[in-house]
Every structure is written in structure tokens, then in C-alpha cells.
Design an enzyme around this catalytic site. Sequence first.
Site, PDB file in Angstrom:
ATOM      1  N   GLY A 177       0.773  -1.240   0.000  1.00 21.49           N
ATOM      2  CA  GLY A 177       0.000   0.000   0.000  1.00 21.49           C
ATOM      3  C   GLY A 177       0.805   1.291   0.000  1.00 21.49           C
ATOM      4  CD  GLU A 189       2.010   0.688   8.027  1.00 19.09           C
ATOM      5  OE1 GLU A 189       1.377   0.583   6.956  1.00 19.09           O
ATOM      6  OE2 GLU A 189       1.992  -0.179   8.905  1.00 19.09           O
ATOM      7  CG  ASP A 190      -1.151   1.395   3.490  1.00 22.18           C
ATOM      8  OD1 ASP A 190      -0.876   1.164   4.698  1.00 22.18           O
ATOM      9  OD2 ASP A 190      -1.771   0.578   2.787  1.00 22.18           O
ATOM     10  CG  ASP A 226      -7.955   0.391   9.910  1.00 26.95           C
ATOM     11  OD1 ASP A 226      -8.743   1.314  10.143  1.00 26.95           O
ATOM     12  OD2 ASP A 226      -8.340  -0.769   9.651  1.00 26.95           O
ATOM     13  CB  THR A 270       0.108  -3.386  10.249  1.00 22.42           C
ATOM     14  OG1 THR A 270      -1.027  -4.122   9.830  1.00 22.42           O
ATOM     15  CG2 THR A 270       1.261  -3.619   9.290  1.00 22.42           C
ATOM     16  CG  PHE A 276     -12.318   0.006   2.748  1.00 23.62           C
ATOM     17  CD1 PHE A 276     -11.493  -0.697   3.624  1.00 23.62           C
ATOM     18  CD2 PHE A 276     -12.157  -0.169   1.382  1.00 23.62           C
ATOM     19  CE1 PHE A 276     -10.526  -1.560   3.129  1.00 23.62           C
ATOM     20  CE2 PHE A 276     -11.192  -1.035   0.892  1.00 23.62           C
ATOM     21  CZ  PHE A 276     -10.377  -1.735   1.766  1.00 23.62           C
ATOM     22  NE  ARG A 318      -2.172  -3.151  -4.211  1.00 17.68           N
ATOM     23  CZ  ARG A 318      -2.267  -3.307  -2.885  1.00 17.68           C
ATOM     24  NH1 ARG A 318      -2.169  -2.272  -2.101  1.00 17.68           N
ATOM     25  NH2 ARG A 318      -2.470  -4.501  -2.362  1.00 17.68           N
TER      26      ARG A 318
HETATM   27  P1  5GP Z   1      -3.905  -1.962  10.578  1.00 15.89           P
HETATM   28  O1  5GP Z   1      -5.346  -2.299  10.822  1.00 15.89           O
HETATM   29  O2  5GP Z   1      -3.023  -3.093  10.980  1.00 15.89           O
HETATM   30  O3  5GP Z   1      -3.533  -0.654  11.226  1.00 15.89           O
HETATM   31  O4  5GP Z   1      -3.745  -1.746   9.019  1.00 15.89           O
HETATM   32  C1  5GP Z   1      -3.356  -2.822   8.189  1.00 15.89           C
HETATM   33  C2  5GP Z   1      -3.455  -2.517   6.746  1.00 15.89           C
HETATM   34  O5  5GP Z   1      -4.825  -2.575   6.401  1.00 15.89           O
HETATM   35  C3  5GP Z   1      -3.009  -1.168   6.230  1.00 15.89           C
HETATM   36  O6  5GP Z   1      -1.623  -1.051   6.050  1.00 15.89           O
HETATM   37  C4  5GP Z   1      -3.755  -1.132   4.904  1.00 15.89           C
HETATM   38  O7  5GP Z   1      -3.027  -1.803   3.912  1.00 15.89           O
HETATM   39  C5  5GP Z   1      -5.039  -1.865   5.240  1.00 15.89           C
HETATM   40  N1  5GP Z   1      -6.132  -0.917   5.448  1.00 15.89           N
HETATM   41  C6  5GP Z   1      -6.582  -0.376   6.591  1.00 15.89           C
HETATM   42  N2  5GP Z   1      -7.607   0.490   6.351  1.00 15.89           N
HETATM   43  C7  5GP Z   1      -7.759   0.496   5.006  1.00 15.89           C
HETATM   44  C8  5GP Z   1      -8.635   1.217   4.124  1.00 15.89           C
HETATM   45  O8  5GP Z   1      -9.481   2.042   4.495  1.00 15.89           O
HETATM   46  N3  5GP Z   1      -8.493   0.935   2.804  1.00 15.89           N
HETATM   47  C9  5GP Z   1      -7.589   0.043   2.308  1.00 15.89           C
HETATM   48  N4  5GP Z   1      -7.549  -0.139   0.984  1.00 15.89           N
HETATM   49  N5  5GP Z   1      -6.753  -0.632   3.119  1.00 15.89           N
HETATM   50  C10 5GP Z   1      -6.836  -0.395   4.439  1.00 15.89           C
END
Ligand code: 5GP
Length: 173
Positions: free
Chosen positions: A43, A97-98, A101, A105, A150, A163
Site C-alpha cells: 500500500g 505506512e499507507d 487503522d 500492523t 474504507f 491502487r
Molecule cells: P492496521 O489495521 O493493521 O492498522 O492496518 C493494516 C493494513 O490494512 C493497512 O496497512 C492497509 O493496507 C489496510 N487498510 C486499513 N484500512 C484500510 C482502508 O481504508 N483501505 C484500504 N484499501 N486498506 C486499508
Amino acid sequence: MAPARIEVLIPRDRIQQRIAELGAQITAEYAGRSLVMVGVLKGSFMFLADLVRHIDLPVRIEFIGTKSYEGTTTSGQVQLTKDLDKPIQDEDVLLVEDIIDTGLTLNYLLHVLRQREPRSVRTVAFLDKPSRRRIEVQGDYIGFTIEDKFVIGYGLDFDQRYRSLADLCILVS
Ligand code: 5GP
């Protein structure tokens, strides 16, 4: 079922403007040092590519891969799918990081990287969704804080699609 419509949440110009600000801030704060920028696949690839062009420092690029997401819900499990190519001991590391959430991660990756004894580790995230946090963790540099939606585009996918969009978007059904 009608096909999903794509709506722009943050347009490309605003994204580029903010990335230039972040790059200038990072350049100033790390002045006189070199950086290892670690992009989290997949991402962050577009954010990393744009951000690095605004960082006026000697930079090494590394990638690390994790897996945790199935569709639009998080499984709560994080796994390494690709490791760094070279050691980071005594280096200043900037994890790219992208989106933060749930925080699972980032929390996992910070743990993995700190075990390798870098000089420092900080995080820059393109997006932050603080309302979704399941673990207390935060980024040092944040592009945009967004609501619990999302998002797709600018590197972020829905089932590996979208992407390549230059704007940050949402899918509206
Ligand atoms: P975490 O929940 O561990 O913080 O995020 C894990 C991964 O979930 C992020 O790096 C990202 O790739 C994906 N992610 C979280 N929220 C979103 C979202 O709103 N859209 C997309 N496409 N991916 C997300």
C-alpha cells in the site's frame, strides 16, 4: 447489483501539497543524517515514491511486507511476507505506512524493527484512522487524518484493484 461508484475523498493536488510539506519537515528534522526508509508493501509504494523526492538527505530504500487484511475486515493477525534485504543496526529508520487503522500492523512492525537495534525508528503514515485503533500506537508524521471510511487509490486497494488511482477515493455502492 449496481456497480460501485468511485468518489474522490482527497484530490491529487492536495495530496502532493501535503507530501511536499512532510518531506520538508523530515529533511529539516534529520538534517546531517542519512535515512533508511522502509516501505510497507504494497500500500505504501506510491506514497514512498512521491515522499522520497521531497527528502533532501542520503536515503536507502528498503521494503518489508505484511499480510493482515481480508476484504474490508481485519483478521487481527499480522505476518511478515517479505523481510528487509540488509541490516538496519545503528541506522535511522523511517517506516513508511499507507494507513494506520487498527494499529496492529504498525505495532508488530515496530516490534520487529526495534529488535534489530537501529539508532532510531520513526513512522510516517499517509493516512491515520484513529477511531479504529485496537492497540495504542501512533505515527510520528501523518499526511491526513480521516474518518472511519474504507479508502482506495493512491496505493490502497480493494481486493488488489484501484491502487493506481492518483486521488484518494471511496467506493460508494
Ligand atoms: P492496521 O489495521 O493493521 O492498522 O492496518 C493494516 C493494513 O490494512 C493497512 O496497512 C492497509 O493496507 C489496510 N487498510 C486499513 N484500512 C484500510 C482502508 O481504508 N483501505 C484500504 N484499501 N486498506 C486499508
